[in-house]
Scaffold this motif. Structure first.
Motif, PDB file in Angstrom:
ATOM      1  N   ASN A 268     -34.979  30.555  36.137  1.00  0.00           N
ATOM      2  CA  ASN A 268     -34.947  31.203  37.448  1.00  0.00           C
ATOM      3  C   ASN A 268     -36.084  32.190  37.647  1.00  0.00           C
ATOM      4  OD1 ASN A 268     -32.631  29.889  38.459  1.00  0.00           O
ATOM      5  ND2 ASN A 268     -31.285  31.281  37.342  1.00  0.00           N
ATOM      6  N   THR A 269     -36.453  32.897  36.595  1.00  0.00           N
ATOM      7  CA  THR A 269     -37.542  33.870  36.722  1.00  0.00           C
ATOM      8  C   THR A 269     -38.841  33.185  37.140  1.00  0.00           C
ATOM      9  OG1 THR A 269     -36.580  35.398  35.118  1.00  0.00           O
ATOM     10  CG2 THR A 269     -38.955  35.535  35.458  1.00  0.00           C
ATOM     11  N   VAL A 270     -39.118  32.041  36.525  1.00  0.00           N
ATOM     12  CA  VAL A 270     -40.339  31.291  36.863  1.00  0.00           C
ATOM     13  C   VAL A 270     -40.252  30.750  38.285  1.00  0.00           C
ATOM     14  CG1 VAL A 270     -41.772  29.306  36.243  1.00  0.00           C
ATOM     15  CG2 VAL A 270     -40.721  30.701  34.444  1.00  0.00           C
ATOM     16  N   ASN A 271     -39.096  30.206  38.649  1.00  0.00           N
ATOM     17  CA  ASN A 271     -38.932  29.661  39.995  1.00  0.00           C
ATOM     18  C   ASN A 271     -39.104  30.738  41.065  1.00  0.00           C
ATOM     19  OD1 ASN A 271     -38.313  27.252  38.721  1.00  0.00           O
ATOM     20  ND2 ASN A 271     -36.106  27.521  38.905  1.00  0.00           N
ATOM     21  N   LEU A 272     -38.501  31.909  40.826  1.00  0.00           N
ATOM     22  CA  LEU A 272     -38.604  32.989  41.795  1.00  0.00           C
ATOM     23  C   LEU A 272     -40.049  33.482  41.908  1.00  0.00           C
ATOM     24  CD1 LEU A 272     -37.432  35.003  43.759  1.00  0.00           C
ATOM     25  CD2 LEU A 272     -36.664  36.390  41.824  1.00  0.00           C
ATOM     26  N   THR A 273     -40.736  33.563  40.783  1.00  0.00           N
ATOM     27  CA  THR A 273     -42.135  33.995  40.814  1.00  0.00           C
ATOM     28  C   THR A 273     -42.990  33.053  41.651  1.00  0.00           C
ATOM     29  OG1 THR A 273     -41.888  34.895  38.575  1.00  0.00           O
ATOM     30  CG2 THR A 273     -44.118  34.633  39.395  1.00  0.00           C
ATOM     31  N   ALA A 274     -42.765  31.763  41.506  1.00  0.00           N
ATOM     32  CA  ALA A 274     -43.522  30.788  42.291  1.00  0.00           C
ATOM     33  C   ALA A 274     -43.260  30.972  43.782  1.00  0.00           C
ATOM     34  CB  ALA A 274     -43.155  29.372  41.857  1.00  0.00           C
ATOM     35  N   ARG A 275     -42.010  31.233  44.158  1.00  0.00           N
ATOM     36  CA  ARG A 275     -41.683  31.443  45.569  1.00  0.00           C
ATOM     37  C   ARG A 275     -42.331  32.730  46.097  1.00  0.00           C
ATOM     38  NH1 ARG A 275     -40.735  26.549  45.987  1.00  0.00           N
ATOM     39  NH2 ARG A 275     -38.632  25.702  45.769  1.00  0.00           N
ATOM     40  N   ILE A 276     -42.335  33.777  45.289  1.00  0.00           N
ATOM     41  CA  ILE A 276     -42.968  35.038  45.704  1.00  0.00           C
ATOM     42  C   ILE A 276     -44.454  34.815  45.958  1.00  0.00           C
ATOM     43  CG2 ILE A 276     -43.571  37.377  44.948  1.00  0.00           C
ATOM     44  CD1 ILE A 276     -40.913  37.428  43.414  1.00  0.00           C
ATOM     45  N   THR A 277     -45.097  34.060  45.096  1.00  0.00           N
ATOM     46  CA  THR A 277     -46.528  33.784  45.259  1.00  0.00           C
ATOM     47  C   THR A 277     -46.797  33.095  46.587  1.00  0.00           C
ATOM     48  OG1 THR A 277     -46.710  33.535  42.860  1.00  0.00           O
ATOM     49  CG2 THR A 277     -48.547  32.735  44.177  1.00  0.00           C
ATOM     50  N   GLY A 278     -45.904  32.196  46.979  1.00  0.00           N
ATOM     51  CA  GLY A 278     -46.067  31.504  48.245  1.00  0.00           C
ATOM     52  C   GLY A 278     -45.996  32.429  49.443  1.00  0.00           C
ATOM     53  N   GLU A 279     -45.412  33.619  49.275  1.00  0.00           N
ATOM     54  CA  GLU A 279     -45.321  34.597  50.359  1.00  0.00           C
ATOM     55  C   GLU A 279     -46.552  35.493  50.441  1.00  0.00           C
ATOM     56  OE1 GLU A 279     -42.536  35.124  52.598  1.00  0.00           O
ATOM     57  OE2 GLU A 279     -42.233  33.078  51.858  1.00  0.00           O
ATOM     58  N   ALA A 280     -47.374  35.520  49.396  1.00  0.00           N
ATOM     59  CA  ALA A 280     -48.525  36.426  49.361  1.00  0.00           C
ATOM     60  C   ALA A 280     -49.625  35.941  50.295  1.00  0.00           C
ATOM     61  CB  ALA A 280     -49.056  36.550  47.937  1.00  0.00           C
ATOM     62  N   SER A 281     -50.317  36.878  50.901  1.00  0.00           N
ATOM     63  CA  SER A 281     -51.472  36.562  51.740  1.00  0.00           C
ATOM     64  C   SER A 281     -52.740  36.857  50.952  1.00  0.00           C
ATOM     65  CB  SER A 281     -51.428  37.369  53.039  1.00  0.00           C
ATOM     66  OG  SER A 281     -51.368  38.756  52.768  1.00  0.00           O
ATOM     67  N   SER A 282     -53.876  36.651  51.575  1.00  0.00           N
ATOM     68  CA  SER A 282     -55.160  36.835  50.888  1.00  0.00           C
ATOM     69  C   SER A 282     -55.295  38.256  50.350  1.00  0.00           C
ATOM     70  CB  SER A 282     -56.315  36.546  51.853  1.00  0.00           C
ATOM     71  OG  SER A 282     -56.296  35.200  52.266  1.00  0.00           O
ATOM     72  N   HIS A 283     -55.785  38.354  49.104  1.00  0.00           N
ATOM     73  CA  HIS A 283     -56.023  39.635  48.420  1.00  0.00           C
ATOM     74  C   HIS A 283     -54.733  40.420  48.190  1.00  0.00           C
ATOM     75  CE1 HIS A 283     -60.322  39.068  48.934  1.00  0.00           C
ATOM     76  NE2 HIS A 283     -60.175  38.996  50.242  1.00  0.00           N
ATOM     77  N   GLN A 284     -53.587  39.753  48.180  1.00  0.00           N
ATOM     78  CA  GLN A 284     -52.320  40.474  48.067  1.00  0.00           C
ATOM     79  C   GLN A 284     -51.613  40.159  46.756  1.00  0.00           C
ATOM     80  OE1 GLN A 284     -49.127  39.587  50.963  1.00  0.00           O
ATOM     81  NE2 GLN A 284     -48.954  41.798  51.303  1.00  0.00           N
ATOM     82  N   LEU A 285     -51.068  41.214  46.122  1.00  0.00           N
ATOM     83  CA  LEU A 285     -50.211  41.088  44.949  1.00  0.00           C
ATOM     84  C   LEU A 285     -48.802  41.493  45.371  1.00  0.00           C
ATOM     85  CD1 LEU A 285     -49.301  40.882  42.005  1.00  0.00           C
ATOM     86  CD2 LEU A 285     -50.378  43.099  41.571  1.00  0.00           C
ATOM     87  N   LEU A 286     -47.906  40.522  45.457  1.00  0.00           N
ATOM     88  CA  LEU A 286     -46.521  40.774  45.810  1.00  0.00           C
ATOM     89  C   LEU A 286     -45.656  40.747  44.548  1.00  0.00           C
ATOM     90  CD1 LEU A 286     -45.775  38.720  49.067  1.00  0.00           C
ATOM     91  CD2 LEU A 286     -46.144  41.180  48.837  1.00  0.00           C
TER      92      LEU A 286
END
Length: 381
Positions: A268-286
């Motif tokens: 789940n940790t890996v899956n959630l991280t991948a989803r968070i990355t999909g929410e990031a915009s350019s030059h952004q660390l979410l």
């Protein structure tokens, strides 16, 4: 000649049944392990080398290594060395064989030149593999020692025999990489990936993290703690922003329990991280709240709420935060609307459409824009 290259000195052949009987192994177990090696495509016939390898497997099983764990290890060996062998073969083909051909060699002369280069290089391969394995093993053992010490000190719960452990996981990719590839071509995209790989690995390794894998323009990274992960990923973001004629990064991060399998991490940790990355915009660390809570020791990093997001396959909504150095000014610059490259207006090719100025990294992008400006001005970038 080709036959000897494919199977040099294969020696006597053996069936898997014969090999299993030789070492007192169950044939079903041998079949499972044989498939894990990735060599099942050669049927149920093994060479002398295969049988000797099976002997090592028998010793491991007798020493108490669980069959499932051994299967994972064999798969990791098979995948890693298949990649190594392919890299070696392609490198030799393109940079030795094809180079000789380009210099005018052909026929017997080409064969002799290729064989001579192979004769000089082949003795270096196995020592190189042993060297890299020893270096990587030393690093991995040091990480394992740190894990033991953290468990002994009560900083982490006792180790889990199922292969679970806590890690900070990050995915980092390049915004608009597909657009850049279409505009600039595959070779230019490969050059950008090479630069991206260099700056990513530099930041990760200096922080004590690890590059788990690369898929296209995306890297999966793991770190022992959240604070280290945040610092390293901000370094990647800033290095990419400073890189001339480059793309912006998008980074997502979460801290939690992962399951170690075949040199990779799942759960789940890996899956959630991948989803968070999909929410990031350019030059952004979410980052997630677990990262924010664990990395608050970083006095020079600010975590700004980025709202609660509904992530695909994840319930309930997830609160996200943007991590930025305190007092950080906006990174990035002028973006080429065609390929997504960040460009310096003073050095870029200018253009104008509908009362607005645009800047392009190359004549190719300027011409593409001129031919169909609506395609690039109407798209959400």
């Amino acid at each position: 000649r080709y036959r000897d290259q494919i199977a040099p000195g294969a020696g006597e052949l053996h069936t898997l049944d014969e090999a299993a009987s030789s070492y007192g192994l169950d044939l079903a177990v041998v079949h499972r392990l044989w498939e894990a090696t990735g060599f099942a495509d050669q049927g149920e016939i093994g060479t002398d080398d295969d049988v000797r390898a099976l002997q090592a497997v028998a010793v491991a099983l007798q020493a108490g290594i669980p069959e499932d764990a051994l299967v994972q290890l064999l798969r990791a060996y098979a995948d890693a060395f298949t990649r190594v062998a392919e890299a070696e073969t392609r490198l030799f083909h393109f940079h030795v064989h094809e180079r000789l051909r380009a210099q005018g060699s052909s026929g017997g002369e080409l064969v002799v030149g290729t064989d001579e280069a192979l004769r000089q290089l082949q003795p270096l391969v196995e020592p190189a593999l042993l060297y890299f394995h020893a270096k990587a093993l030393a690093r991995s053992v040091s990480e394992d020692i740190a894990l033991h010490l953290a468990e002994d000190a009560g900083l982490l719960p006792p180790g889990d025999p199922t292969g679970q452990l806590p890690l900070a996981v990050a995915f980092v990719d390049l915004a608009q990489f597909t657009s850049m590839t279409q505009a600039m071509g595959d070779l230019a995209a490969a050059e950008v990936l090479d630069r991206f790989s260099t700056l990513t690995r530099r930041a990760v390794l200096s922080a004590g993290g690890r590059v788990v894998k690369q898929i296209g323009d995306e890297f999966m990274l793991v770190f022992p703690d959240a604070a280290t992960a945040v610092r390293a990923c901000l370094q990647i973001r800033d290095a990419a922003a400073r890189e001339p004629s480059f793309l912006a990064t998008r980074i997502g991060m979460h801290y939690g329990t992962v399951v170690c399998r075949e040199g990779d991490y799942v759960g789940n940790t890996v899956n959630l991280t991948a989803r968070i990355t999909g929410e990031a915009s350019s030059h952004q660390l979410l980052v997630s709240d677990t990262i924010r809570d664990s990395a608050r020791v970083l006095g020079d990093v600010t975590f700004t709420p980025a709202g609660e997001r509904t992530l695909k396959g994840i319930e309930p909504e997830v609160a996200l935060y943007e991590a930025r150095p305190s007092g950080d000014r906006a990174v990035g610059g002028t973006v080429d609307p065609v390929c997504g490259m960040t460009v310096d207006p003073a050095a870029a090719l200018p253009g104008r459409h509908d009362g607005r100025d645009y800047f392009f990294c190359s004549r190719t992008c300027a011409d593409r824009f001129a031919a169909d400006p609506a395609r690039y001005t109407n798209a959400e970038r």
